[in-house]
Design a protein around this motif. Structure first.
Motif, PDB file in Angstrom:
ATOM      1  N   ALA A   1      -5.797   1.013   0.094  1.00  0.00           N
ATOM      2  CA  ALA A   1      -6.267  -0.100  -0.444  1.00  0.00           C
ATOM      3  C   ALA A   1      -5.638  -1.310  -1.263  1.00  0.00           C
ATOM      4  CB  ALA A   1      -7.229   0.140  -1.212  1.00  0.00           C
ATOM      5  N   VAL A   2      -5.574  -2.097  -1.269  1.00  0.00           N
ATOM      6  CA  VAL A   2      -5.519  -3.313  -2.255  1.00  0.00           C
ATOM      7  C   VAL A   2      -6.560  -4.601  -2.140  1.00  0.00           C
ATOM      8  CG1 VAL A   2      -3.753  -4.403  -0.406  1.00  0.00           C
ATOM      9  CG2 VAL A   2      -3.272  -4.404  -2.647  1.00  0.00           C
ATOM     10  N   ARG A   3      -6.360  -5.423  -2.799  1.00  0.00           N
ATOM     11  CA  ARG A   3      -7.435  -6.130  -3.672  1.00  0.00           C
ATOM     12  C   ARG A   3      -6.122  -7.692  -2.672  1.00  0.00           C
ATOM     13  NH1 ARG A   3     -11.465  -7.401  -4.950  1.00  0.00           N
ATOM     14  NH2 ARG A   3     -11.961  -4.994  -4.868  1.00  0.00           N
TER      15      ARG A   3
ATOM     16  N   VAL B   1      -8.374  -2.666   3.357  1.00  0.00           N
ATOM     17  CA  VAL B   1      -8.255  -0.556   3.746  1.00  0.00           C
ATOM     18  C   VAL B   1      -7.497  -0.847   4.558  1.00  0.00           C
ATOM     19  CG1 VAL B   1      -8.715   1.433   3.435  1.00  0.00           C
ATOM     20  CG2 VAL B   1      -9.697  -0.010   1.763  1.00  0.00           C
ATOM     21  N   LEU B   2      -6.115   0.391   4.888  1.00  0.00           N
ATOM     22  CA  LEU B   2      -5.264  -0.276   5.966  1.00  0.00           C
ATOM     23  C   LEU B   2      -5.870   1.143   6.400  1.00  0.00           C
ATOM     24  CD1 LEU B   2      -1.162  -0.699   4.848  1.00  0.00           C
ATOM     25  CD2 LEU B   2      -3.132  -2.423   5.495  1.00  0.00           C
ATOM     26  N   LEU B   3      -5.863   1.588   8.074  1.00  0.00           N
ATOM     27  CA  LEU B   3      -6.340   2.416   8.743  1.00  0.00           C
ATOM     28  C   LEU B   3      -5.701   2.630   9.629  1.00  0.00           C
ATOM     29  CD1 LEU B   3      -9.978   0.824   9.257  1.00  0.00           C
ATOM     30  CD2 LEU B   3      -9.327   2.008   7.023  1.00  0.00           C
ATOM     31  N   GLU B   4      -5.955   3.691  10.454  1.00  0.00           N
ATOM     32  CA  GLU B   4      -5.130   4.423  11.085  1.00  0.00           C
ATOM     33  C   GLU B   4      -6.107   4.183  12.805  1.00  0.00           C
ATOM     34  OE1 GLU B   4      -3.091   6.973  11.536  1.00  0.00           O
ATOM     35  OE2 GLU B   4      -2.800   7.742   9.162  1.00  0.00           O
ATOM     36  N   GLN B   5      -4.740   3.694  13.347  1.00  0.00           N
ATOM     37  CA  GLN B   5      -5.034   3.380  14.990  1.00  0.00           C
ATOM     38  C   GLN B   5      -6.775   3.934  15.603  1.00  0.00           C
ATOM     39  OE1 GLN B   5      -1.343   3.377  16.894  1.00  0.00           O
ATOM     40  NE2 GLN B   5      -1.463   1.708  17.419  1.00  0.00           N
ATOM     41  N   GLY B   6      -6.958   2.788  15.709  1.00  0.00           N
ATOM     42  CA  GLY B   6      -8.277   3.408  16.569  1.00  0.00           C
ATOM     43  C   GLY B   6      -9.438   4.102  15.731  1.00  0.00           C
ATOM     44  N   THR B   7      -9.246   4.800  14.510  1.00  0.00           N
ATOM     45  CA  THR B   7     -10.302   5.399  13.590  1.00  0.00           C
ATOM     46  C   THR B   7     -10.645   4.382  12.673  1.00  0.00           C
ATOM     47  OG1 THR B   7      -8.731   6.458  12.240  1.00  0.00           O
ATOM     48  CG2 THR B   7      -8.887   6.913  14.175  1.00  0.00           C
ATOM     49  N   ASP B   8     -11.504   5.527  11.995  1.00  0.00           N
ATOM     50  CA  ASP B   8     -12.452   4.580  10.235  1.00  0.00           C
ATOM     51  C   ASP B   8     -11.460   5.130   9.319  1.00  0.00           C
ATOM     52  OD1 ASP B   8     -13.687   2.815  11.663  1.00  0.00           O
ATOM     53  OD2 ASP B   8     -15.443   4.298  11.690  1.00  0.00           O
ATOM     54  N   GLN B   9     -10.257   6.844   9.795  1.00  0.00           N
ATOM     55  CA  GLN B   9      -9.853   7.019   8.392  1.00  0.00           C
ATOM     56  C   GLN B   9      -8.979   6.162   7.798  1.00  0.00           C
ATOM     57  OE1 GLN B   9      -8.652  10.191  10.017  1.00  0.00           O
ATOM     58  NE2 GLN B   9     -10.224  10.764  10.275  1.00  0.00           N
ATOM     59  N   ALA B  10      -8.811   6.629   6.241  1.00  0.00           N
ATOM     60  CA  ALA B  10      -7.511   5.301   5.895  1.00  0.00           C
ATOM     61  C   ALA B  10      -6.123   5.964   6.327  1.00  0.00           C
ATOM     62  CB  ALA B  10      -7.875   5.916   4.372  1.00  0.00           C
ATOM     63  N   LEU B  11      -4.761   5.233   6.111  1.00  0.00           N
ATOM     64  CA  LEU B  11      -4.363   5.219   6.829  1.00  0.00           C
ATOM     65  C   LEU B  11      -3.040   6.027   5.900  1.00  0.00           C
ATOM     66  CD1 LEU B  11      -2.057   4.062   8.953  1.00  0.00           C
ATOM     67  CD2 LEU B  11      -1.326   2.723   6.938  1.00  0.00           C
ATOM     68  N   ASN B  12      -2.277   7.621   5.930  1.00  0.00           N
ATOM     69  CA  ASN B  12      -1.657   8.102   5.478  1.00  0.00           C
ATOM     70  C   ASN B  12      -0.188   7.945   5.579  1.00  0.00           C
ATOM     71  OD1 ASN B  12      -0.663  10.654   4.701  1.00  0.00           O
ATOM     72  ND2 ASN B  12      -1.526  11.816   6.334  1.00  0.00           N
TER      73      ASN B  12
ATOM     74  N   LEU C   1      -7.230  -2.015  10.255  1.00  0.00           N
ATOM     75  CA  LEU C   1      -7.324  -2.574   8.850  1.00  0.00           C
ATOM     76  C   LEU C   1      -9.267  -2.683   8.658  1.00  0.00           C
ATOM     77  CD1 LEU C   1      -7.239  -5.578   7.450  1.00  0.00           C
ATOM     78  CD2 LEU C   1      -5.225  -5.542   8.247  1.00  0.00           C
ATOM     79  N   THR C   2      -9.797  -2.704   7.698  1.00  0.00           N
ATOM     80  CA  THR C   2     -10.230  -3.148   7.626  1.00  0.00           C
ATOM     81  C   THR C   2     -10.835  -4.020   5.929  1.00  0.00           C
ATOM     82  OG1 THR C   2     -13.216  -2.263   7.067  1.00  0.00           O
ATOM     83  CG2 THR C   2     -11.754  -1.288   5.344  1.00  0.00           C
TER      84      THR C   2
ATOM     85  N   CYS D   1       0.695  -1.056  -0.027  1.00  0.00           N
ATOM     86  CA  CYS D   1       0.005   0.159   0.107  1.00  0.00           C
ATOM     87  C   CYS D   1       1.380   1.554   0.277  1.00  0.00           C
ATOM     88  CB  CYS D   1      -0.667  -0.118   1.117  1.00  0.00           C
ATOM     89  SG  CYS D   1      -2.216  -0.583   1.248  1.00  0.00           S
ATOM     90  N   ALA D   2       2.177   1.419   0.625  1.00  0.00           N
ATOM     91  CA  ALA D   2       2.478   2.678   0.445  1.00  0.00           C
ATOM     92  C   ALA D   2       2.992   3.170  -0.766  1.00  0.00           C
ATOM     93  CB  ALA D   2       4.040   2.403   1.133  1.00  0.00           C
TER      94      ALA D   2
END
Length: 126
Positions: free
Chosen positions: A50-52, A93-104, A80-81, A43-44
């Motif tokens: 996001a990746v399939r 989809v990788l998420l920020e720790q403990g949130t529903d926001q995508a990892l930045n 992740l979700t 994903c980086a």
């Protein structure tokens, strides 16, 4: 002489590693950290984390069973979700720790200290 070409997913990482995310992933048991490292590297290089996740991407890294266990464990840690559809590869989809926001993956902006005439003038006023 034939040479082996690198796999299409084996690309150089464009940004810095998110160590806080990887440390949170290391808490999960089993091969979850192996899967987290694979997902992080995949994903980086993308504009959106996001990746399939196909079997070809897992080949030689993590078994299919360990992948599904790792996805479940990382999802329970809220890192992740996963979107699963029948007969399709899971979309992660990788998420920020403990949130529903995508990892930045962009590095945070650090405040720089001004060195020079401005700093010297501030010291002389004291």
């Amino acid at each position: 002489m034939l040479t082996a070409s690198p796999a299409p997913h084996a690309t150089a990482q464009n940004g810095p590693a998110r160590l806080d995310w990887l440390m949170a992933a290391s808490v999960a048991p089993g091969k979850a950290l192996h899967l987290a490292l694979l997902l992080h590297s995949l994903c980086a290089a993308r504009p959106f984390p996001a990746v399939r996740l196909t079997r070809r991407m897992l080949a030689g890294h993590v078994s299919r069973d360990a992948c599904y266990d790792g996805l479940r464990r990382l999802q329970s840690e809220h890192l992740l979700t996963v979107r699963r559809l029948p007969g399709r590869s899971p979309q992660v989809v990788l998420l920020e720790q403990g949130t529903d926001q995508a990892l930045n993956f962009t590095p945070p902006v650090l405040k720089t200290r001004t060195w020079g005439m401005q700093a010297l003038s501030q010291q002389s006023q004291l």
